[in-house]
Design an enzyme around this catalytic site. Structure first.
Site, short mmCIF file in Angstrom:
data_model
loop_
_atom_site.label_atom_id
_atom_site.label_comp_id
_atom_site.label_asym_id
_atom_site.label_seq_id
_atom_site.Cartn_x
_atom_site.Cartn_y
_atom_site.Cartn_z
N ASN A 69 0.82 -1.21 0.00
CA ASN A 69 0.00 0.00 0.00
C ASN A 69 0.85 1.26 0.00
O ASN A 69 0.55 2.24 -0.70
CB ASN A 69 -0.93 0.02 1.22
CG ASN A 69 -2.16 -0.87 1.03
OD1 ASN A 69 -2.62 -1.06 -0.09
ND2 ASN A 69 -2.67 -1.41 2.12
N GLU A 123 -6.21 -7.20 5.52
CA GLU A 123 -5.58 -8.22 4.66
C GLU A 123 -5.68 -9.62 5.25
O GLU A 123 -4.92 -10.51 4.91
CB GLU A 123 -4.11 -7.87 4.41
CG GLU A 123 -3.23 -7.85 5.65
CD GLU A 123 -3.15 -6.48 6.31
OE1 GLU A 123 -2.11 -6.20 6.95
OE2 GLU A 123 -4.11 -5.69 6.19
#
Length: 356
Positions: A221, A256
């Site tokens: 990210n 996640e």
């Protein structure tokens, strides 16, 4: 590894912790407030969790409603309310048909009784009287047959419409229990499914909970941005789904982290399945099909526990989470089964719910 609320234990304990937090903050436990805290609690929306934490114990109902308006689309609940109303109307219509049918049968039965009495009266021996009675019965029978056909058609029509309403409700429930990014089951569906694991003690040695967490996902990210991260999450979900049987429950817990609930597999078979998932992801290339940018290797750490190793869903989740923690701390990209003596350091959690 996540350090947010996605590490908390699911099931009935979630509800009690959320309600406890709301009571501690003096917040009314109405459905829309509970929905806010639930979403913040499971970590599906970090921005919401942050804003709710900032409000602290001084949150007003107006502030909470403003958060709800910005973060949630309530169209699903409105649609479900509409469908329930349709179902209610269809049931009312069906009852009306049945009541009409009952009334019609009662009238027909009275007519039969009256005709029988007229025929059996001693003075009623004339042919004309018997003929008149038969004519009345014939006409009434024709009318009753016509009414029966009409009622049958009405019943069929209402049955079809109620079936359609039921299908619509099933579809809206499916949507409400689906993670929009990965198309897997979401945390709500996971909580419900895990809570049912101990409905019976039979077969617990063949049931298990697997937790999977993408390694170093923050780096993805930070390096490529959240849109790329979202695409990788969706791709990981697809690989997981393709690596297991269709009847196996797979969910995205938030962030996640993913969860798999397995039935009818022993510990060795579960490990084999976990390794199949892990190796498939390890070998999957993650590239931008348009630009050719290679996002690097994506791996997962996996921890699991057998249902027979725990007494309830909360304990099962805790032990699977401990196994996942050990997979992370022992080098990542590996599968570890829970064993007695394994521990996890839970220090450092600072989210509001955990402090209540």
């Amino acid at each position: 590894m996540n350090t947010g609320p996605t590490q908390n234990f699911p099931g009935a304990d979630v509800a009690s912790q959320i309600l406890h937090a709301m009571r501690s903050m003096g917040i009314s436990p109405i459905p829309r407030n509970y929905n806010l805290f639930y979403e913040a609690f499971i970590g599906s929306n970090p921005a919401l969790s942050k804003e709710l934490l900032q409000l602290g114990s001084k949150a007003t109902q107006e502030e909470l409603d403003e958060l709800g308006t910005r973060y949630f689309n309530h169209s699903h609940s409105k649609i479900i309310e509409t469908v329930h109303e349709k179902l209610h109307l269809e049931l009312d219509a069906l009852l009306t048909v049945l009541k009409h049918e009952q009334s019609s049968l009662e009238k027909y039965n009275r007519l039969l009784d009256e005709t029988r009495e007229r025929i059996t009266v001693k003075s009623a021996t004339s042919t004309s009287l018997v003929g008149a009675a038969i004519a009345i019965l014939s006409e009434a029978t024709r009318t009753k047959i016509a009414q029966g056909e009409s009622s049958s058609k009405d019943l069929d029509r209402h049955a079809e419409e109620m079936q359609q309403v039921r299908l619509e409700l099933d579809e809206y429930k499916r949507i409400a229990n689906t993670d929009s990014l990965t198309r897997l089951s979401n945390r709500r569906a996971f909580d419900e499914r895990l809570a049912s694991t101990y409905d019976t003690s039979f077969g617990l040695h063949l049931s298990s909970l697997i937790l999977l967490d993408i390694d170093n996902f923050k780096r993805v990210n930070d390096t490529y941005g959240h849109p790329v991260g979202d695409k990788i999450l969706a791709s990981v979900a697809s690989v997981i789904r393709k690596s297991v049987r269709k009847d196996i429950f797979v969910a995205r817990n938030g962030g996640e982290e993913f969860a798999i609930i397995v039935d009818n597999m022993n510990a060795d078979e579960v490990r084999d399945m976990c390794e199949r998932i892990r190796l498939s992801l390890e070998k999957t290339p993650f590239r931008n099909s348009k630009t050719g940018v290679d996002y690097g290797q994506i791996t997962v750490s996996i921890g699991y526990a057998m249902a027979s190793q725990a007494q309830n869903p909360v304990e099962l989740y805790a032990r699977s989470d401990v196994a996942l923690y050990n997979a992370k701390t022992s080098g990542r990209n590996r599968t570890i089964m829970f064993e007695d003596g394994m521990q996890k350091n839970y220090s450092g959690k600072s989210w509001l719910i955990y402090r209540t």
